[in-house]
Design an enzyme around this catalytic site. Structure first.
Site, PDB file in Angstrom:
ATOM      1  N   HIS A  58       0.834  -1.210   0.000  1.00  0.00           N
ATOM      2  CA  HIS A  58       0.000   0.000   0.000  1.00  0.00           C
ATOM      3  C   HIS A  58       0.863   1.253   0.000  1.00  0.00           C
ATOM      4  O   HIS A  58       2.085   1.190   0.084  1.00  0.00           O
ATOM      5  CB  HIS A  58      -1.038  -0.024   1.122  1.00  0.00           C
ATOM      6  CG  HIS A  58      -0.493   0.025   2.526  1.00  0.00           C
ATOM      7  ND1 HIS A  58       0.264  -0.990   3.069  1.00  0.00           N
ATOM      8  CD2 HIS A  58      -0.620   0.958   3.493  1.00  0.00           C
ATOM      9  CE1 HIS A  58       0.574  -0.673   4.317  1.00  0.00           C
ATOM     10  NE2 HIS A  58       0.061   0.517   4.600  1.00  0.00           N
ATOM     11  N   HIS A  60       1.285   3.895   2.000  1.00  0.00           N
ATOM     12  CA  HIS A  60       1.837   4.613   3.151  1.00  0.00           C
ATOM     13  C   HIS A  60       3.360   4.701   3.070  1.00  0.00           C
ATOM     14  O   HIS A  60       4.020   3.806   2.553  1.00  0.00           O
ATOM     15  CB  HIS A  60       1.403   3.957   4.467  1.00  0.00           C
ATOM     16  CG  HIS A  60      -0.038   4.255   4.806  1.00  0.00           C
ATOM     17  ND1 HIS A  60      -0.785   3.449   5.637  1.00  0.00           N
ATOM     18  CD2 HIS A  60      -0.854   5.272   4.417  1.00  0.00           C
ATOM     19  CE1 HIS A  60      -2.002   3.964   5.758  1.00  0.00           C
ATOM     20  NE2 HIS A  60      -2.073   5.061   5.020  1.00  0.00           N
ATOM     21  N   ASP A  62       5.697   4.350   5.166  1.00  0.00           N
ATOM     22  CA  ASP A  62       6.498   3.276   5.764  1.00  0.00           C
ATOM     23  C   ASP A  62       6.365   1.963   4.982  1.00  0.00           C
ATOM     24  O   ASP A  62       6.813   0.905   5.444  1.00  0.00           O
ATOM     25  CB  ASP A  62       6.138   3.078   7.252  1.00  0.00           C
ATOM     26  CG  ASP A  62       4.716   2.623   7.472  1.00  0.00           C
ATOM     27  OD1 ASP A  62       3.801   3.163   6.808  1.00  0.00           O
ATOM     28  OD2 ASP A  62       4.491   1.715   8.304  1.00  0.00           O
ATOM     29  N   HIS A  63       5.772   2.050   3.779  1.00  0.00           N
ATOM     30  CA  HIS A  63       5.646   0.854   2.918  1.00  0.00           C
ATOM     31  C   HIS A  63       6.148   1.109   1.495  1.00  0.00           C
ATOM     32  O   HIS A  63       6.603   0.187   0.834  1.00  0.00           O
ATOM     33  CB  HIS A  63       4.189   0.365   2.903  1.00  0.00           C
ATOM     34  CG  HIS A  63       3.747  -0.095   4.261  1.00  0.00           C
ATOM     35  ND1 HIS A  63       3.756  -1.417   4.640  1.00  0.00           N
ATOM     36  CD2 HIS A  63       3.357   0.609   5.353  1.00  0.00           C
ATOM     37  CE1 HIS A  63       3.377  -1.510   5.911  1.00  0.00           C
ATOM     38  NE2 HIS A  63       3.129  -0.294   6.370  1.00  0.00           N
ATOM     39  N   HIS A 116      -7.668  -0.701   5.399  1.00  0.00           N
ATOM     40  CA  HIS A 116      -6.618   0.177   5.949  1.00  0.00           C
ATOM     41  C   HIS A 116      -6.403   1.345   4.987  1.00  0.00           C
ATOM     42  O   HIS A 116      -6.372   2.511   5.393  1.00  0.00           O
ATOM     43  CB  HIS A 116      -5.348  -0.649   6.127  1.00  0.00           C
ATOM     44  CG  HIS A 116      -4.172   0.103   6.646  1.00  0.00           C
ATOM     45  ND1 HIS A 116      -4.135   0.666   7.899  1.00  0.00           N
ATOM     46  CD2 HIS A 116      -2.967   0.381   6.073  1.00  0.00           C
ATOM     47  CE1 HIS A 116      -2.961   1.260   8.073  1.00  0.00           C
ATOM     48  NE2 HIS A 116      -2.236   1.107   6.985  1.00  0.00           N
ATOM     49  N   ASP A 135      -0.554  -4.146   6.105  1.00  0.00           N
ATOM     50  CA  ASP A 135      -1.252  -3.640   7.286  1.00  0.00           C
ATOM     51  C   ASP A 135      -2.725  -4.040   7.275  1.00  0.00           C
ATOM     52  O   ASP A 135      -3.570  -3.343   7.838  1.00  0.00           O
ATOM     53  CB  ASP A 135      -1.145  -2.104   7.366  1.00  0.00           C
ATOM     54  CG  ASP A 135       0.273  -1.635   7.682  1.00  0.00           C
ATOM     55  OD1 ASP A 135       1.164  -2.476   7.889  1.00  0.00           O
ATOM     56  OD2 ASP A 135       0.473  -0.404   7.726  1.00  0.00           O
ATOM     57  N   HIS A 173       4.009  -5.050  10.864  1.00  0.00           N
ATOM     58  CA  HIS A 173       4.348  -4.356  12.114  1.00  0.00           C
ATOM     59  C   HIS A 173       4.362  -5.318  13.295  1.00  0.00           C
ATOM     60  O   HIS A 173       3.609  -6.281  13.334  1.00  0.00           O
ATOM     61  CB  HIS A 173       3.332  -3.247  12.427  1.00  0.00           C
ATOM     62  CG  HIS A 173       3.393  -2.083  11.486  1.00  0.00           C
ATOM     63  ND1 HIS A 173       4.212  -1.004  11.693  1.00  0.00           N
ATOM     64  CD2 HIS A 173       2.728  -1.844  10.333  1.00  0.00           C
ATOM     65  CE1 HIS A 173       4.047  -0.132  10.707  1.00  0.00           C
ATOM     66  NE2 HIS A 173       3.148  -0.616   9.858  1.00  0.00           N
TER      67      HIS A 173
HETATM   68 FE    FE Z   1       2.379   0.461   8.118  1.00  0.00          FE
HETATM   69 ZN    ZN Z   2      -0.092   1.462   6.593  1.00  0.00          ZN
END
Ligand code: FE
Ligand code: ZN
Length: 257
Positions: A58, A60, A62-63, A116, A135, A173
């Site tokens: 996805h 985000h 952090d991805h 998400h 996530d 995570h």
């Molecule tokens: Fe994440």
């Molecule tokens: Zn995420």
């Protein structure tokens, strides 16, 4: 087929996991998402692997935040959800819901799992009985509904639940201890959950990862997969509610926990 997919997992950022997957026959290596470029490079060096692919779940940061830098450095191919081609930088191979593609000698199937984010995708290596779920689902938890609806998320989780029980789920995570603490508040009579929480607390005391998890364990202990459980419903006073209503209530409570 005798080839085996090697998975190398490493913690990065504050609570993310990075994953490298490697096909030794064809000498291909993919990073599942790009949470942290230097951590990914360290992991590649440590394994002696060269990055050939990125597979995104996805958009985000952090991805997908490391996509362009890694692509520039390695000229790797970026695979990601067609749904999110506008928001995930550098996608070369957009994947639709249910689409199969090859990673070396391995068949991978991408599934759209909105909730998400609206474009979230998970990747199932059916022959290996493993999946990278980003996530969407966590150990005893699920992703926050930043963009999608409870109805969408419950359908996404149902899709994951349709896989074989022994499937290993690689979540992005390490949220497990907090998830277990919350899970107890809605499913406190569940002996499997109580036992798992204490196992998890023991693991985390030594900083041992609780990822990957196995689907059958999640079915027994993850409250977000258990919205038809009678004990949970009774505790919430929601005996007559739909699964989606129960799920939404549990998600709301977790958001406020
Ligand atoms: Fe994440
Ligand atoms: Zn995420």
């Amino acid at each position: 087929m005798n080839a085996q997919l090697e998975v190398h997992m490493f913690p990065c950022l504050s609570d993310n996991y990075g994953f490298l997957i490697h096909d030794s026959e064809e000498n291909l290596t993919a990073s599942i998402d790009t949470p942290d470029v230097s951590a990914i490079e360290d992991a590649l060096n440590q394994k002696g692997w060269e990055l050939t692919h990125i597979i995104n779940t996805h958009h985000h940061y952090d991805h997908a935040g490391g996509n362009l830098e890694l692509k520039k450095k390695t000229n790797c191919i970026i695979i990601g959800p067609a749904e999110d081609i506008e928001r995930i930088p550098g996608i070369d191979l957009p994947i639709e819901h249910g689409q199969e593609f090859k990673f070396g000698s391995f068949e991978v199937k991408g599934f759209h799992t909105p909730g998400h984010t609206t474009g979230h995708m998970v990747y199932h290596f059916e022959s290996e009985k493993i999946a990278f779920v980003g996530d969407t689902i966590f150990v005893m938890g699920c992703g926050r509904l930043f963009e999608g609806t409870p109805q969408q998320m419950i359908e996404s989780l149902d899709l994951i639940m349709s896989w074989p029980d022994e499937t290993l789920l690689y979540c992005a995570h390490e949220y497990t201890q907090a998830n277990a603490e919350f899970a107890i508040t809605v499913d406190g009579m569940n002996q499997d959950l109580i036992q798992r929480k204490s196992e998890v607390d023991d693991l985390r005391r030594e900083l041992i990862p609780t990822v990957p998890t196995q689907l059958h364990l999640e079915k027994k202990t993850n409250p977000f997969l258990r919205s038809d459980d009678q004990e949970i419903r009774m505790g919430l006073g929601m005996m007559e509610s739909t699964r989606t209503e129960v799920f939404a209530e549990i998600r709301n409570r977790k958001d406020q926990f």
